[in-house]
Design an enzyme around this catalytic site. Structure first.
Site, PDB file in Angstrom:
ATOM      1  N   ALA A 118       0.887  -1.172   0.000  1.00  0.00           N
ATOM      2  CA  ALA A 118       0.000   0.000   0.000  1.00  0.00           C
ATOM      3  C   ALA A 118       0.914   1.207   0.000  1.00  0.00           C
ATOM      4  O   ALA A 118       1.047   1.921   0.986  1.00  0.00           O
ATOM      5  CB  ALA A 118      -0.915  -0.010   1.213  1.00  0.00           C
ATOM      6  N   CYS A 173      -5.066   1.650  -9.385  1.00  0.00           N
ATOM      7  CA  CYS A 173      -4.363   1.673  -8.106  1.00  0.00           C
ATOM      8  C   CYS A 173      -5.361   1.424  -6.981  1.00  0.00           C
ATOM      9  O   CYS A 173      -6.344   2.139  -6.854  1.00  0.00           O
ATOM     10  CB  CYS A 173      -3.638   2.994  -7.870  1.00  0.00           C
ATOM     11  SG  CYS A 173      -2.739   2.954  -6.300  1.00  0.00           S
ATOM     12  N   GLY A 230       3.108 -10.781  -6.914  1.00  0.00           N
ATOM     13  CA  GLY A 230       3.981 -11.945  -6.758  1.00  0.00           C
ATOM     14  C   GLY A 230       3.344 -13.208  -7.315  1.00  0.00           C
ATOM     15  O   GLY A 230       2.217 -13.189  -7.826  1.00  0.00           O
ATOM     16  N   GLY A 260       7.599  -7.746 -12.187  1.00  0.00           N
ATOM     17  CA  GLY A 260       7.510  -6.807 -11.071  1.00  0.00           C
ATOM     18  C   GLY A 260       8.168  -7.284  -9.805  1.00  0.00           C
ATOM     19  O   GLY A 260       9.382  -7.167  -9.629  1.00  0.00           O
ATOM     20  N   THR A 261       7.372  -7.875  -8.928  1.00  0.00           N
ATOM     21  CA  THR A 261       7.810  -8.175  -7.565  1.00  0.00           C
ATOM     22  C   THR A 261       9.106  -8.969  -7.496  1.00  0.00           C
ATOM     23  O   THR A 261       9.913  -8.776  -6.582  1.00  0.00           O
ATOM     24  CB  THR A 261       6.676  -8.920  -6.833  1.00  0.00           C
ATOM     25  OG1 THR A 261       5.500  -8.117  -6.934  1.00  0.00           O
ATOM     26  CG2 THR A 261       6.998  -9.155  -5.375  1.00  0.00           C
TER      27      THR A 261
END
Lengths: 310, 261
Positions: free
Chosen positions: A71, A131, A217, A265-266
Site C-alpha cells: 500500500a 491503483c 507476486g 515486477g515483484t
C-alpha cells in the site's frame, strides 16, 4: 540464425517483450553490475500524478505466502518536477520509455496526457486505472463508465500509444477491457494487484498502515493468466501481461495466453537481475524450440476464434 | 556507463550458528560487496531458494576487507530469519549491497557516544572503527537481554570505553541511556549515534537535546527491495508532509529531521 525477440504493442516497437511493471523498478542514472537497463524491451516509470503527493504512511509492504502486499500510495513529485527533473535523467536509458500516469479526473488525464505527449523522450503512456491504494478507495477500472471517460480523456490529448492498466478486482475483466477499447486505448496491461490484507496477531491490527493493499507476486499469476486469456479471446487489443512472473516459463505462459509483451515486477525485489536472466532465457528458449519469433507464440494456447492477431 | 554504488553478489555462507535461543551469527564470504562497503551501510540477504519471497535487510557487525567476509548477527523473528537460521555452511547467500548512505564525515577531536541494544549494536561497530580512524573518540553504550548478546563488545572496548547493561545481570529496569546521561554530566559529548527501539532512540535524543549535541538514528522499516525500487520503507519528515526512504536516504537520519513518535 537466431529468433526475433522483437514485439509490438500497437505502434510501439519493442526490441524484446520484457519490461518492468510500473513501481517495481527505477532508474537512478546508472546501472548496477550484471544488468543493463538498455537491454530491457522498455522502461516503465512509477506512476506519476499531476500534483505532488507523499504516499501512504508505514507499514507500506508486507510479505505473504508467494506474494507481497503493498500500500505504497503512489508517492509522486508531481508532473512539473517529473518533467523538469526526473524525465531528463531518463535520456541515458536507451530503450523505449513508457510513462505511467495516475489521474484523479478526466480533466487531469487530459492535462497529463497532453504534456507527456510534448516530450520527445516519452514513447508511450500507460494510464493507471487500477491503483487500489488511494484515499477515496475507488478504482476507476471497476466502472465501465469511468474507464471510458478516463481513457477517452487521455486519448483526445495524445498521439502516443496509450496502454490501459486494468484491475483484477472486477466481476468481468472483459467488460472493462472493452470499455478501455471503446475509450480509445491502444493496448491493455493486465493485471494490477489483487486487493488483500494481512493482520498481525500480536498487535491485533492490520499489518499495512493503509489496512488494505494490493497483492503481487507468484500468488497472483494464475489470476493474471486467466484474464489475459479471456481478453485475448474477446477484445481486439494487444495485451501486456503482468502478475507474478518470476522465471522464463511464466513469460512463455503469458505469451501463449495471448500477451504480446510482459511486465516483470515483484521478483525484481527478490533478485534484481531477474529481467536480464529472463531475456537471455527467452532467446535460448526460442532457439531450442525452433520458434522464429516471439510473435509466433502469442495466443497459441487458444482455439480458433480469437479476434486479435488473426 | 557509470555503475551504481551497489551490486548483486552470490556470496558463500562460511559459518552459521545460534549464539542464543533466538539470535544467530552468520559469516558470509562476499569479497566484492565487502570491498566497497562503508560505515552506515547495509545489505539485503537471501540465503534460501523458494519461500519466503523477499530478501532481508541486515547491517553487518563487520566487513573484513582482507578476508572478504561479512559477519551478521540476526534475531529470528519470522520466516526470513528462520530461513537464515537453517542455512548451512556452503550455501549460497544472494546479497545486494552495499546499500544506503555511507557515513563519510571525519571526526577529528570529537567524542561520539554510540548507543545500541541487541542486534541494533551491529551497525555501530563499523562506525566506531571509522570514527577512531578519522581522529575521534568513542564511548559505547551497549545493552541486551543477556551479556552474550553484547555483540562485538571486545572490539568496542579496543576502540574506547564501553558501558554496558544486560538484563540478565540485574539491569532489566535500567536503560543504558542512563549511563550516557551520567557521562554527559562530567564530560563533553559531541554527537550520539543510536540503534535500537524507538524508546531507546527517544531517550538518547532527549539527552542530546538537554546537553546540546545532535543525535543520529539508525532506522529500520519493513523493506521490499532495499534498493529504492519499491518505495516501501518510508520515514516521515518532522516538519512537513513528506517521506524519505529508509533504504536509499538512510538508514541513518538526524533525529531532528524525522518524525520518530
Amino acid at each position: 540464425m537466431s529468433a526475433s525477440m522483437a514485439t509490438t504493442i500497437g505502434s510501439l516497437h519493442l526490441e524484446n517483450p520484457i519490461m518492468p511493471a510500473s513501481g517495481t523498478f527505477d532508474w537512478f542514472g546508472a546501472d548496477f553490475v550484471g544488468a543493463s537497463v538498455n537491454r530491457l524491451g522498455a522502461f516503465v516509470s512509477k506512476s506519476i500524478t499531476l500534483e505532488p503527493q507523499p504516499g501512504n504512511p508505514p507499514q507500506r509492504v508486507a510479505e505473504t505466502p508467494s506474494g507481497m502486499l503493498n500500500a505504497i500510495g503512489i508517492p509522486s513529485v508531481g508532473l512539473d518536477v517529473f518533467l523538469s527533473e526526473v524525465l531528463p535523467r531518463y535520456r541515458d536509458i536507451g530503450t523505449a520509455i513508457v510513462v505511467s500516469m495516475q489521474a484523479y479526473s478526466s480533466e487531469e488525464a487530459k492535462i497529463m496526457a497532453a504534456r507527456l505527449s510534448e516530450e520527445p523522450l516519452v514513447d508511450a503512456i500507460e494510464i493507471n486505472l487500477s491503483c487500489p491504494n488511494l484515499e477515496h478507495g475507488s478504482i476507476i477500472a471497476q466502472s465501465r463508465e469511468l474507464t471510458v471517460e478516463m481513457v477517452s480523456a487521455a486519448r483526445t490529448r495524445t498521439h502516443l500509444p496509450l496502454i490501459a492498466k486494468l484491475s483484477p478486482n472486477v466481476t468481468s475483466i472483459v467488460e472493462i477491457a472493452r470499455a478501455a477499447e471503446h475509450g480509445g486505448a491502444d493496448a491493455l496491461c493486465l493485471i494490477n494487484t489483487v486487493r488483500g490484507m494481512a493482520i498481525d496477531i500480536k498487535t491485533r491490527r492490520a499489518l499495512l498502515g493503509h489496512l488494505m493493499g494490493g497483492l503481487s507476486g507468484p500468488a497472483i499469476k494464475p489470476i493474471a493468466l486467466s484474464m489475459v486469456w479471456e481478453c485475448f479471446e474477446e477484445v481486439n487489443l494487444p495485451i501486456i501481461g503482468a502478475g507474478g512472473i518470476v522465471r522464463l516459463d511464466d513469460v512463455v505462459e503469458f505469451l501463449l495466453a495471448g500477451a504480446s509483451a510482459v511486465q516483470v515486477g515483484t521478483v525484481t525485489f527478490r533478485e534484481p537481475r531477474t529481467m536480464e536472466a529472463i531475456i537471455k532465457g527467452l532467446e535460448s528458449h526460442l532457439d531450442t524450440e525452433g520458434v522464429g519469433s516471439v510473435h509466433d507464440l502469442v495466443g497459441l494456447c487458444h482455439e480458433e476464434g480469437s479476434t486479435y492477431g488473426k | 556507463m557509470v555503475a551504481l554504488g551497489w551490486q548483486v553478489e552470490d556470496g558463500l555462507v562460511l559459518e552459521n550458528s545460534l549464539v542464543g535461543s533466538d539470535i544467530g551469527r552468520m559469516l558470509v564470504r562476499a569479497p566484492e560487496i565487502t570491498s566497497t562497503a562503508r560505515p552506515g551501510q547495509f545489505l539485503m540477504i537471501r540465503c534460501w531458494e523458494g519461500e519466503p519471497l523477499l530478501p532481508r535487510a541486515m547491517a553487518p557487525l563487520s566487513y573484513d576487507t582482507v578476508s572478504g567476509n561479512v559477519e551478521i548477527f540476526y534475531r529470528i523473528m519470522g520466516p526470513g530469519t528462520e530461513a537464515m537460521a537453517h542455512a548451512s555452511a556452503g550455501a549460497i547467500a544472494h546479497l545486494t549491497g552495499p546499500l544506503g548512505q555511507p557515513i563519510s564525515d571525519r571526526f577529528e577531536n570529537q567524542t561520539v557516544a554510540l548507543v545500541g541494544r541487541g542486534v541494533g549494536i551491529t551497525p555501530l561497530l563499523p562506525l566506531a572503527k571509522h570514527i577512531v580512524a578519522t581522529g575521534g573518540g568513542v564511548v559505547s553504550y551497549l545493552s541486551a537481554r543477556t551479556s552474550s548478546y553484547l555483540f562485538g563488545s571486545d572490539e568496542f572496548r579496543a576502540l574506547g570505553p564501553v558501558k554496558s547493561r544486560a538484563d540478565d545481570e540485574g539491569f532489566a529496569d535500567q536503560m543504558v541511556t542512563s549511563l550516557l546521561e551520567e557521562t554527559c554530566e562530567t564530560r563533553r559529548v559531541d554527537a550520539a549515534y543510536v540503534c535500537g527501539s524507538r524508546r531507546l532512540i527517544q531517550h538518547a535524543t532527549s539527552i542530546g537535546d538537554r546537553f546540546g549535541f545532535p543525535t543520529y538514528v539508525f532506522l529500520e522499516e519493513k523493506m521490499g527491495c532495499g534498493i529504492g525500487y519499491c518505495k516501501g520503507c518510508p520515514i516521515r519528515l518532522r516538519d512537513r508532509d513528506e517521506y524519505r526512504l529508509v533504504c536509499t536516504d538512510g538508514p541513518l537520519f538526524s533525529a531532528k529531521e524525522v518524525a520518530l513518535a
